[in-house]
Scaffold this active site. Structure first.
Site, PDB file in Angstrom:
ATOM      1  N   ASP A 112     -42.239  44.710 -18.999  1.00 27.38           N
ATOM      2  CA  ASP A 112     -41.100  44.765 -19.927  1.00 27.38           C
ATOM      3  C   ASP A 112     -40.890  46.172 -20.456  1.00 27.38           C
ATOM      4  O   ASP A 112     -41.785  46.755 -21.064  1.00 27.38           O
ATOM      5  CB  ASP A 112     -41.328  43.789 -21.092  1.00 27.38           C
ATOM      6  CG  ASP A 112     -41.506  42.361 -20.582  1.00 27.38           C
ATOM      7  OD1 ASP A 112     -40.756  41.965 -19.680  1.00 27.38           O
ATOM      8  OD2 ASP A 112     -42.413  41.657 -21.083  1.00 27.38           O
ATOM      9  N   ASP A 125     -46.252  48.401 -15.770  1.00 32.19           N
ATOM     10  CA  ASP A 125     -45.958  47.505 -16.876  1.00 32.19           C
ATOM     11  C   ASP A 125     -44.649  46.772 -16.540  1.00 32.19           C
ATOM     12  O   ASP A 125     -43.832  47.266 -15.766  1.00 32.19           O
ATOM     13  CB  ASP A 125     -45.814  48.351 -18.148  1.00 32.19           C
ATOM     14  CG  ASP A 125     -45.273  47.542 -19.289  1.00 32.19           C
ATOM     15  OD1 ASP A 125     -45.870  46.499 -19.616  1.00 32.19           O
ATOM     16  OD2 ASP A 125     -44.229  47.933 -19.855  1.00 32.19           O
TER      17      ASP A 125
END
Ligand SMILES: [Zn+2]
Length: 538
Positions: free
Chosen positions: A32, A30
């Site tokens: 952020d 992922d």
């Protein structure tokens, strides 16, 4: 089983570094909150701040030969909060700071668009795996929120959650694995990868492998038994009566010896000296050159190791925290929380046995008989071998009613002692096969299903062994990461933070059995079936 090569040609066998397999090909990350600080809807490269240790951790994955992909929801595009060019500038800055990634998957949509890519839908995990030349089962997804884990599991990938202060406690509780930061997640990936590789590969004659206990326990040991079989001339499996039917289905087993072991059985008979003498004689008759004794972490391999010594077995390998004295030649230790199939594979590796390259470490059974019902259907299996892991019948009735109302054809399965339960549950709209299938026929029925709804019990592992997605109504009495159906698309439901968590209880100690009563919403089950069968969240 291998055909023994001609003398002098042993080096062609499983064993050298070139022929060892790996658990994982790729790590998906992922963006952020996992790679960089979460700056909401950031379109400014100047605001990119890597998380501590990220560069070094990613470089360790690269050095280990793992491919890296980024899998990120960017609804700021749909909302018009930044442009594609701004996003590209942010990603160029991320690569400048963190090094190159082999693939970027970006969902530009928003909640409500009904796309198959926005996490928690699994679309980007599938796309990243394909772009990286592998399959989701050979990927690990690392992320900071529950959506990352749901997307990973629904695709059949491994998930590791690295929480941040904004991660919700229920997301942490439900995660299959949790690491304190990205470097710790990388440690975990590399440790798991190394643990299943034999450091001193060997070939052997007759090997006795042991897995007592129930069908599910035998099934999750299957990959490790295949690893032993790849390096052994002959494999004899010692199992208990409750695991016999599963043992019959395992590839790689030449002979089965069935014997109840009073130090393993949950409902043991008293120790009978004559029985112990008879078992020792039977083990002697096997004529094994060596033995690999597989156990769960709460079981001891040592009583059997003593009998194997008395039976003249020359080399014995087992996991043991307890001091084994001269009972073990290979004493292996495994950290808690490792998936059971990998825990067993790591013992096989410590004993010198690895799967051949190209063989996936998935659960497997010999080809099951053809499914009885024709056409697409969802299997609902309401029973559980341990009461604390079963949903109450009235909840199953609601689940079947919900599925049929959504247009699913439902087949209800169960063992011969579960027919009252299955007929009650099937009365809500399903076909009742309760008591009408042995384990092999059940495997056939599961193999024909588009999805299986089941608790943490043997048929969940049987579904994994035939590669069918599972909606797991998982009581948290044992760790999910250890006992979840392995390497198969999966949705976990039930209250992961319920007070029975990690209690190992066989009967629920909490009034009302909240983990699988209030904790399971039939509408969520229908939504999970939809996610697993269509890839789209609704
Ligand atoms: Zn999307």
């Amino acid at each position: 089983m291998f055909t023994p090569p001609a003398p002098g040609n042993w080096s062609a066998m499983n064993g050298g570094a070139a022929t060892t397999y790996d658990l994982f090909d790729a790590v998906l990350l992922d963006r952020d909150g996992t790679l960089v600080e979460d700056v909401p809807y950031n379109g400014d490269p100047e605001k990119v701040r890597p998380l501590p240790g990220a560069r070094e951790a990613l470089d360790r994955l690269r050095a280990a030969g793992l491919r890296l992909g980024v899998v990120t929801n960017q609804s700021g595009l749909a909302k018009g909060l930044f442009t594609t060019d701004q996003m590209r500038a942010v990603h160029a800055r991320i690569e400048e700071l963190l090094g190159p990634f082999d693939d970027w998957q970006i969902c530009p949509h928003d909640d409500g668009d009904g796309c198959g890519c926005r996490k928690p839908a699994p679309g980007m995990v599938h796309a990243a795996a394909a772009a990286l030349g592998t399959s989701p089962g050979r990927c690990v997804m690392v992320g900071d929120i529950g959506r990352d884990m749901t997307a990973a599991l629904a695709a059949g990938a491994t998930g590791i959650l690295v929480p941040t202060p904004v991660t919700r406690p229920e997301e942490v509780a439900a995660a299959p694995h949790v690491a304190r930061d990205l470097p710790a997640a990388v440690d975990e990936i590399l440790r798991r990868q190394a643990a299943v590789r034999p450091t001193a590969p060997r070939r052997a004659g007759t090997v006795l492998v042991v897995r007592s206990d129930s069908a599910g326990d035998v099934l999750v040991t299957g990959p490790a038994i295949r690893a032993v079989a790849a390096g052994a001339r002959r494999v004899v499996l010692l199992c208990g009566p409750r695991g016999r039917a599963a043992a019959e289905l395992l590839p790689g087993v030449d002979e089965i010896v069935e014997w109840p072991l009073p130090w393993i059985d949950g409902d043991p008979a008293p120790v009978d000296p004559d029985d112990v003498r008879a078992l020792t004689a039977r083990l002697t008759a096997v004529g094994a050159d060596e033995a690999v004794v597989f156990t769960s972490f709460h079981q001891s391999a040592l009583p059997l190791a003593l009998l194997l010594r008395l039976a003249g077995v020359g080399r014995i390998s087992a996991i043991s925290d307890d001091y084994p004295g001269s009972l073990l030649d290979v004493r292996h230790k495994v950290p808690v929380g490792v998936p059971e199939p990998e825990r067993a594979l790591s013992l096989a590796a410590a004993a010198g046995f690895g799967l051949p390259v190209g063989e996936e470490p998935t659960l497997r059974v010999e080809a099951p008989p053809t499914a009885l019902p024709a056409g697409p259907y969802v299997v609902v299996h309401p029973g559980a071998s341990v009461p604390a892991r079963a949903c109450p019948p009235e909840r199953w009735v609601e689940i079947v009613a919900g599925l049929t109302a959504s247009g699913h054809r439902v087949v209800v399965t169960g063992g011969p002692v579960e027919t009252v339960l299955t007929s009650r549950v099937a009365a809500a709209g399903g076909t009742d096969l309760g008591g009408r299938t042995g384990l092999a026929e059940l495997a056939g029925v599961l193999a024909g299903a588009s999805c299986v709804v089941v608790g943490n019990t043997g048929p969940a592992h049987l579904a994994a062994a035939v590669g069918v997605p599972v909606v797991s109504l998982f009581a948290p009495t044992v760790p999910f990461g250890q006992w979840a159906p392995y390497r198969v698309p999966l949705v976990r439901l039930g209250d992961a933070a319920a007070p029975c968590r990690d209690s190992r209880a066989t009967r629920c100690p909490v009034p009302g059995h909240p983990c699988l009563t209030a904790g399971v919403d039939p509408a969520e089950v229908v939504a999970a079936v939809h996610l697993l069968t269509t890839g789209i969240r609704r």
